[in-house]
Design a protein around this motif. Structure first.
Motif, PDB file in Angstrom:
ATOM      1  N   VAL A 114       0.836  -1.208   0.000  1.00  0.00           N
ATOM      2  CA  VAL A 114       0.000   0.000   0.000  1.00  0.00           C
ATOM      3  C   VAL A 114       0.865   1.250   0.000  1.00  0.00           C
ATOM      4  N   ASN A 115       1.921   1.254   0.792  1.00  0.00           N
ATOM      5  CA  ASN A 115       2.809   2.416   0.801  1.00  0.00           C
ATOM      6  C   ASN A 115       3.412   2.666  -0.573  1.00  0.00           C
ATOM      7  N   LEU A 116       3.805   1.602  -1.261  1.00  0.00           N
ATOM      8  CA  LEU A 116       4.349   1.753  -2.608  1.00  0.00           C
ATOM      9  C   LEU A 116       3.289   2.287  -3.563  1.00  0.00           C
ATOM     10  N   GLY A 342       5.347   0.965  11.545  1.00  0.00           N
ATOM     11  CA  GLY A 342       5.317   0.826  10.091  1.00  0.00           C
ATOM     12  C   GLY A 342       6.373   1.608   9.352  1.00  0.00           C
ATOM     13  N   ALA A 343       7.234   2.325  10.069  1.00  0.00           N
ATOM     14  CA  ALA A 343       8.259   3.129   9.390  1.00  0.00           C
ATOM     15  C   ALA A 343       9.208   2.245   8.579  1.00  0.00           C
ATOM     16  N   GLY A 344       9.472   1.041   9.056  1.00  0.00           N
ATOM     17  CA  GLY A 344      10.354   0.130   8.319  1.00  0.00           C
ATOM     18  C   GLY A 344       9.761  -0.296   6.990  1.00  0.00           C
ATOM     19  N   ASP A 345       8.455  -0.574   6.978  1.00  0.00           N
ATOM     20  CA  ASP A 345       7.790  -0.946   5.731  1.00  0.00           C
ATOM     21  C   ASP A 345       7.719   0.238   4.776  1.00  0.00           C
ATOM     22  N   ALA A 346       7.487   1.436   5.314  1.00  0.00           N
ATOM     23  CA  ALA A 346       7.455   2.634   4.476  1.00  0.00           C
ATOM     24  C   ALA A 346       8.838   2.893   3.878  1.00  0.00           C
ATOM     25  N   PHE A 347       9.879   2.691   4.674  1.00  0.00           N
ATOM     26  CA  PHE A 347      11.249   2.828   4.175  1.00  0.00           C
ATOM     27  C   PHE A 347      11.503   1.817   3.062  1.00  0.00           C
ATOM     28  N   ALA A 348      11.071   0.569   3.275  1.00  0.00           N
ATOM     29  CA  ALA A 348      11.265  -0.473   2.254  1.00  0.00           C
ATOM     30  C   ALA A 348      10.530  -0.119   0.974  1.00  0.00           C
ATOM     31  N   ALA A 349       9.305   0.424   1.093  1.00  0.00           N
ATOM     32  CA  ALA A 349       8.550   0.832  -0.091  1.00  0.00           C
ATOM     33  C   ALA A 349       9.301   1.911  -0.861  1.00  0.00           C
ATOM     34  N   GLY A 350       9.899   2.857  -0.118  1.00  0.00           N
ATOM     35  CA  GLY A 350      10.699   3.891  -0.760  1.00  0.00           C
ATOM     36  C   GLY A 350      11.904   3.316  -1.479  1.00  0.00           C
ATOM     37  N   CYS A 351      12.547   2.337  -0.850  1.00  0.00           N
ATOM     38  CA  CYS A 351      13.687   1.662  -1.487  1.00  0.00           C
ATOM     39  C   CYS A 351      13.264   0.992  -2.784  1.00  0.00           C
ATOM     40  N   LEU A 352      12.158   0.258  -2.738  1.00  0.00           N
ATOM     41  CA  LEU A 352      11.704  -0.483  -3.916  1.00  0.00           C
ATOM     42  C   LEU A 352      11.353   0.456  -5.065  1.00  0.00           C
ATOM     43  N   TYR A 353      10.690   1.572  -4.746  1.00  0.00           N
ATOM     44  CA  TYR A 353      10.378   2.545  -5.793  1.00  0.00           C
ATOM     45  C   TYR A 353      11.666   3.084  -6.408  1.00  0.00           C
ATOM     46  N   ALA A 354      12.613   3.456  -5.550  1.00  0.00           N
ATOM     47  CA  ALA A 354      13.863   4.050  -6.026  1.00  0.00           C
ATOM     48  C   ALA A 354      14.691   3.052  -6.836  1.00  0.00           C
ATOM     49  N   ILE A 355      14.770   1.815  -6.367  1.00  0.00           N
ATOM     50  CA  ILE A 355      15.513   0.781  -7.084  1.00  0.00           C
ATOM     51  C   ILE A 355      14.863   0.509  -8.439  1.00  0.00           C
ATOM     52  N   ASN A 356      13.541   0.450  -8.435  1.00  0.00           N
ATOM     53  CA  ASN A 356      12.794   0.164  -9.659  1.00  0.00           C
ATOM     54  C   ASN A 356      12.968   1.267 -10.707  1.00  0.00           C
ATOM     55  N   ASN A 357      13.354   2.458 -10.246  1.00  0.00           N
ATOM     56  CA  ASN A 357      13.547   3.597 -11.141  1.00  0.00           C
ATOM     57  C   ASN A 357      15.014   3.978 -11.297  1.00  0.00           C
ATOM     58  N   ILE A 364      18.578   6.572  -3.388  1.00  0.00           N
ATOM     59  CA  ILE A 364      17.740   5.542  -2.759  1.00  0.00           C
ATOM     60  C   ILE A 364      17.540   5.864  -1.279  1.00  0.00           C
ATOM     61  N   LEU A 365      18.641   6.140  -0.585  1.00  0.00           N
ATOM     62  CA  LEU A 365      18.563   6.411   0.854  1.00  0.00           C
ATOM     63  C   LEU A 365      17.832   7.711   1.141  1.00  0.00           C
ATOM     64  N   GLU A 366      18.055   8.726   0.342  1.00  0.00           N
ATOM     65  CA  GLU A 366      17.361   9.999   0.542  1.00  0.00           C
ATOM     66  C   GLU A 366      15.854   9.822   0.383  1.00  0.00           C
ATOM     67  N   PHE A 367      15.463   9.134  -0.665  1.00  0.00           N
ATOM     68  CA  PHE A 367      14.040   8.945  -0.945  1.00  0.00           C
ATOM     69  C   PHE A 367      13.410   8.016   0.089  1.00  0.00           C
ATOM     70  N   ALA A 368      14.079   6.910   0.395  1.00  0.00           N
ATOM     71  CA  ALA A 368      13.519   5.928   1.330  1.00  0.00           C
ATOM     72  C   ALA A 368      13.411   6.489   2.741  1.00  0.00           C
ATOM     73  N   SER A 369      14.402   7.253   3.175  1.00  0.00           N
ATOM     74  CA  SER A 369      14.341   7.829   4.522  1.00  0.00           C
ATOM     75  C   SER A 369      13.211   8.843   4.625  1.00  0.00           C
ATOM     76  N   CYS A 370      12.922   9.530   3.525  1.00  0.00           N
ATOM     77  CA  CYS A 370      11.791  10.452   3.495  1.00  0.00           C
ATOM     78  C   CYS A 370      10.474   9.678   3.562  1.00  0.00           C
ATOM     79  N   ALA A 371      10.390   8.577   2.800  1.00  0.00           N
ATOM     80  CA  ALA A 371       9.186   7.736   2.838  1.00  0.00           C
ATOM     81  C   ALA A 371       8.968   7.170   4.239  1.00  0.00           C
ATOM     82  N   GLY A 372      10.049   6.726   4.874  1.00  0.00           N
ATOM     83  CA  GLY A 372       9.943   6.197   6.233  1.00  0.00           C
ATOM     84  C   GLY A 372       9.470   7.254   7.216  1.00  0.00           C
ATOM     85  N   ALA A 373       9.932   8.491   7.015  1.00  0.00           N
ATOM     86  CA  ALA A 373       9.548   9.583   7.921  1.00  0.00           C
ATOM     87  C   ALA A 373       8.066   9.900   7.831  1.00  0.00           C
ATOM     88  N   CYS A 374       7.451   9.606   6.692  1.00  0.00           N
ATOM     89  CA  CYS A 374       6.016   9.887   6.531  1.00  0.00           C
ATOM     90  C   CYS A 374       5.179   9.207   7.601  1.00  0.00           C
TER      91      CYS A 374
END
Length: 405
Positions: A114-116, A342-357, A364-374
């Motif tokens: 869902v986060n992704l 759920g911050a870990g799952d949100a971080f993972a979703a950010g990683c997957l989006y960034a890796i996929n792109n 990756i870390l900048e985007f994922a850490s922002c997603a986790g912070a949400c």
């Protein structure tokens, strides 16, 4: 990032069509320097040019701007979460106040998927797991479908109930989980038709909570290892996440699996536990020597692409080529933090989006850490997530923490 996707897509289509930059420029009435700037992600064409470009290559305008939409599949535990926010963790036999309570989806599959989907609704997402034929299962399915996630691969079991988790989270973000496995305890390789896995990345979690996958296999060590090997053999990139679990056989159930993993995403405690190391010093600070050592060991035992570790204050990435990257977390004011469930799952979703792109490790870390912070802004695991444009704006809005390691 849209510039980059468009440029890469245009170059790929032009070469496939056997056109030079000069020939394409002539067809459009531009100079070859303009085509070069488009392909090098320096500029985008005017919107009126896009339909003509799409016509030349026989694709849609969306395809030009977004590229090939690489799908991501999720397999693992599916839960209903009841998040209880408490004022503090009490001693045994004493009382604490519940100051907030909310039901949400839980487990690796619903939370990360869902986060992704909230980050980018255009990514094709499918989910695999087991639920009961009950109110909890119908609730989770309804939430997933709300985000256009393909739930058809989910197996509904009449002989088991949907798993659930009672989460206790204090105002500082510390949390404890009371977990009922339910149908997750029956989820195994037989519930996934490997021939039907049509995805770029398969994210599996949580290791240590999937009983059937932890059963021994004579050749690969565990059934999970065999399953992930078969997925990689099909050309699928494999990502895994772990649960925090006491009395676990980390060497058998996690380390032996890592040789069939492309992206190992976890927190500092989980990464270090794989190799019997302590993630923190006696004073509570991060033990950087042990964290780096554990990440290196994960690469040495077989992780093929990246080991990504997130902590409360900083995240790390170690690539298989040896490049180590560190990015501090966003500095979110305490008064805005509701909890970190759920911050870990949100971080993972950010990683997957960034890796996929095809982001760089730093991106990756900048985007994922922002997603986790949400998820710090929400009392459950999914409501706080923002879309990709909002995340980019959020990175500009908040400074990053000043870290001394």
């Amino acid at each position: 990032m849209e510039y980059k996707i468009f440029g890469e897509t245009l170059a790929k289509l032009r070469k496939k069509a056997g056109l030079t930059q000069q020939k394409l420029a002539e067809n459009l009435g531009f100079s070859n320097k303009t085509i070069s700037k488009w392909e090098n992600s320096e500029t985008l064409p005017e919107i009126t040019v896009l339909p003509k470009l799409a016509s030349i290559f026989g694709v849609s305008v969306d395809y030009l701007l977004l590229g090939e939409r690489k799908s991501i599949a999720f397999a693992g535990d599916i839960l209903v979460d009841k998040v209880n926010v408490i004022d503090y963790f009490p001693q045994m036999g004493t009382l604490a106040h519940i100051v907030g309570c909310e039901q949400s989806v839980g487990g690796c599959v619903p939370c990360t998927a869902v986060n992704l989907a909230k980050i980018d609704r255009a990514i094709p997402i499918s989910v695999w797991g087991c639920i009961g034929d009950d109110e909890g299962g119908r609730y989770v399915s309804a939430v997933l479908k709300q985000y256009n996630i393909n739930t058809s691969p989910i197996t509904v079991l009449s002989n088991s109930s949907t798993g659930f988790c009672e989460v206790m989270a204090d105002l500082k973000g510390d949390k404890t989980f009371f977990y009922s496995k339910g149908a997750n305890s029956l989820f195994g390789p037989e519930h996934i038709d490997i021939t039907q896995l049509q995805c770029n990345i398969l994210h599996v979690g949580y290791l240590l909570l999937l009983d059937k996958f932890e059963e021994p296999d004579e050749v690969y060590g565990t059934k999970m290892a065999r399953f992930l090997h078969n997925a990689q053999k099909k050309g699928i990139k494999v990502s895994v996440d772990i649960a925090n679990k006491n009395k676990a056989d980390w060497s058998r159930d996690v380390v032996s699996v890592l040789k069939y993993v492309n992206y190992f995403i976890c927190n500092e405690s989980q990464c270090c536990s794989c190799f019997n190391l302590k993630a923190k010093n006696p004073d509570g600070t991060l033990n950087m020597f042990n964290i780096k050592s554990a990440m290196n060991k994960a690469i040495k035992v077989g992780v093929r692409d990246k080991v990504i570790v997130h902590t409360r204050d900083v995240s790390f990435c170690l690539s298989s080529g040896g490049e180590f990257t560190m990015v501090p977390s966003l500095d979110i004011p305490n008064e805005k933090i509701k909890n970190s469930t759920g911050a870990g799952d949100a971080f993972a979703a950010g990683c997957l989006y960034a890796i996929n792109n095809n982001f760089t490790d730093k991106e990756i870390l900048e985007f994922a850490s922002c997603a986790g912070a949400c998820n710090l802004f929400s009392e459950n695991s999914i409501d706080g997530m923002k879309n990709k444009k909002q995340l980019s704006q959020m990175m500009k809005e908040y400074k990053r923490k000043s870290i001394k390691l």
